[in-house]
Design a protein around this motif. Structure first.
Motif, PDB file in Angstrom:
ATOM      1  N   ASP A 111       0.867  -1.173   0.000  1.00  0.00           N
ATOM      2  CA  ASP A 111       0.000   0.000   0.000  1.00  0.00           C
ATOM      3  C   ASP A 111       0.908   1.228   0.000  1.00  0.00           C
ATOM      4  O   ASP A 111       1.809   1.332   0.831  1.00  0.00           O
ATOM      5  CB  ASP A 111      -0.900  -0.012   1.228  1.00  0.00           C
ATOM      6  CG  ASP A 111      -1.968   1.054   1.169  1.00  0.00           C
ATOM      7  OD1 ASP A 111      -2.328   1.463   0.038  1.00  0.00           O
ATOM      8  OD2 ASP A 111      -2.440   1.478   2.226  1.00  0.00           O
ATOM      9  N   GLY A 139      -5.113   5.414  -2.436  1.00  0.00           N
ATOM     10  CA  GLY A 139      -4.247   4.243  -2.476  1.00  0.00           C
ATOM     11  C   GLY A 139      -4.365   3.549  -3.815  1.00  0.00           C
ATOM     12  O   GLY A 139      -5.225   3.882  -4.638  1.00  0.00           O
ATOM     13  N   LEU A 140      -3.522   2.572  -4.018  1.00  0.00           N
ATOM     14  CA  LEU A 140      -3.557   1.827  -5.282  1.00  0.00           C
ATOM     15  C   LEU A 140      -4.854   1.052  -5.454  1.00  0.00           C
ATOM     16  O   LEU A 140      -5.244   0.740  -6.582  1.00  0.00           O
ATOM     17  CB  LEU A 140      -2.366   0.879  -5.371  1.00  0.00           C
ATOM     18  CG  LEU A 140      -1.019   1.529  -5.634  1.00  0.00           C
ATOM     19  CD1 LEU A 140       0.076   0.478  -5.659  1.00  0.00           C
ATOM     20  CD2 LEU A 140      -1.033   2.299  -6.936  1.00  0.00           C
ATOM     21  N   ASP A 141      -5.546   0.777  -4.348  1.00  0.00           N
ATOM     22  CA  ASP A 141      -6.813   0.057  -4.457  1.00  0.00           C
ATOM     23  C   ASP A 141      -7.834   0.827  -5.305  1.00  0.00           C
ATOM     24  O   ASP A 141      -8.739   0.239  -5.888  1.00  0.00           O
ATOM     25  CB  ASP A 141      -7.385  -0.273  -3.086  1.00  0.00           C
ATOM     26  CG  ASP A 141      -7.607   0.959  -2.216  1.00  0.00           C
ATOM     27  OD1 ASP A 141      -6.885   1.955  -2.400  1.00  0.00           O
ATOM     28  OD2 ASP A 141      -8.496   0.916  -1.344  1.00  0.00           O
ATOM     29  N   ALA A 142      -7.671   2.137  -5.417  1.00  0.00           N
ATOM     30  CA  ALA A 142      -8.564   2.943  -6.261  1.00  0.00           C
ATOM     31  C   ALA A 142      -8.392   2.599  -7.747  1.00  0.00           C
ATOM     32  O   ALA A 142      -9.256   2.939  -8.559  1.00  0.00           O
ATOM     33  CB  ALA A 142      -8.288   4.433  -6.052  1.00  0.00           C
ATOM     34  N   TYR A 143      -7.310   1.923  -8.085  1.00  0.00           N
ATOM     35  CA  TYR A 143      -7.011   1.587  -9.483  1.00  0.00           C
ATOM     36  C   TYR A 143      -7.155   0.095  -9.758  1.00  0.00           C
ATOM     37  O   TYR A 143      -6.784  -0.371 -10.833  1.00  0.00           O
ATOM     38  CB  TYR A 143      -5.598   2.055  -9.830  1.00  0.00           C
ATOM     39  CG  TYR A 143      -5.442   3.537  -9.641  1.00  0.00           C
ATOM     40  CD1 TYR A 143      -5.768   4.420 -10.660  1.00  0.00           C
ATOM     41  CD2 TYR A 143      -5.015   4.064  -8.431  1.00  0.00           C
ATOM     42  CE1 TYR A 143      -5.659   5.790 -10.483  1.00  0.00           C
ATOM     43  CE2 TYR A 143      -4.902   5.436  -8.240  1.00  0.00           C
ATOM     44  CZ  TYR A 143      -5.232   6.282  -9.268  1.00  0.00           C
ATOM     45  OH  TYR A 143      -5.136   7.638  -9.093  1.00  0.00           O
ATOM     46  N   ARG A 144      -7.698  -0.640  -8.798  1.00  0.00           N
ATOM     47  CA  ARG A 144      -7.836  -2.086  -8.944  1.00  0.00           C
ATOM     48  C   ARG A 144      -8.641  -2.416 -10.206  1.00  0.00           C
ATOM     49  O   ARG A 144      -9.632  -1.769 -10.513  1.00  0.00           O
ATOM     50  CB  ARG A 144      -8.526  -2.678  -7.717  1.00  0.00           C
ATOM     51  CG  ARG A 144      -8.485  -4.189  -7.690  1.00  0.00           C
ATOM     52  CD  ARG A 144      -8.876  -4.764  -6.350  1.00  0.00           C
ATOM     53  NE  ARG A 144      -8.194  -4.204  -5.203  1.00  0.00           N
ATOM     54  CZ  ARG A 144      -6.945  -4.498  -4.819  1.00  0.00           C
ATOM     55  NH1 ARG A 144      -6.235  -5.335  -5.535  1.00  0.00           N
ATOM     56  NH2 ARG A 144      -6.423  -3.965  -3.752  1.00  0.00           N
TER      57      ARG A 144
END
Length: 151
Positions: free
Chosen positions: A57, A69-74
């Motif tokens: 993260d 975070g990168l989770d927004a681009y999953r």
């Protein structure tokens, strides 16, 4: 002095990976001799992995200060570019990254430009305006922890 060198090397590696993906090479489709070509000069210590490694993260904020975070681009292919306002090669490459985002960006692909800049939005926003880089997805790593996390 080490941090600028790491940022430049990281940016070069990310762009090289993006070019390979753009040209149709997937994770298992490396052109012959790629490892040897990368293992010269300042990139001699580069570790090329046969399978992708999970990313940690990463502590980033948007220009408005909101965390992201990168989770927004999953679910998307993300060309993760590390750059800084004080990095001369970064200044040269940013318009090309914007062109790539403009021509290929969408729900499945994005260029994410992470500014490793301790000055934060106060420095990054005017830089983006000066180079007319609107339309590029930019986040800021004011703590510069992203460089360390990505090794």
């Amino acid at each position: 002095m080490k941090k600028p060198v790491i940022a430049i090397i990281a940016a070069i590696v990310v762009i090289a990976a993006g070019v390979l993906i753009y040209r149709g090479f997937g994770p298992g489709d490396k052109p012959a001799g790629l490892d040897q070509a990368l293992a010269r000069g300042s990139l001699a210590k580069l570790a090329v992995h046969d399978t992708p490694k999970p990313l940690p993260d990463l502590p980033m904020t948007r220009l408005d200060g909101s965390p992201v975070g990168l989770d927004a681009y999953r679910g998307r292919v993300v060309l993760l570019n590390l750059w800084a306002t004080w990095c001369a090669p970064c200044i040269e490459e940013m318009p090309a990254l914007l062109r790539l985002q403009t021509s290929r960006g969408g729900p499945d692909f994005t260029v994410l430009a992470v500014a490793a800049d301790q000055g934060g939005a106060a420095v990054v926003a005017p830089f983006l305006d000066r180079l007319q880089l609107t339309g590029l997805d930019v986040t800021i790593d004011k703590s510069m922890k992203t460089l360390g996390a990505l090794q």
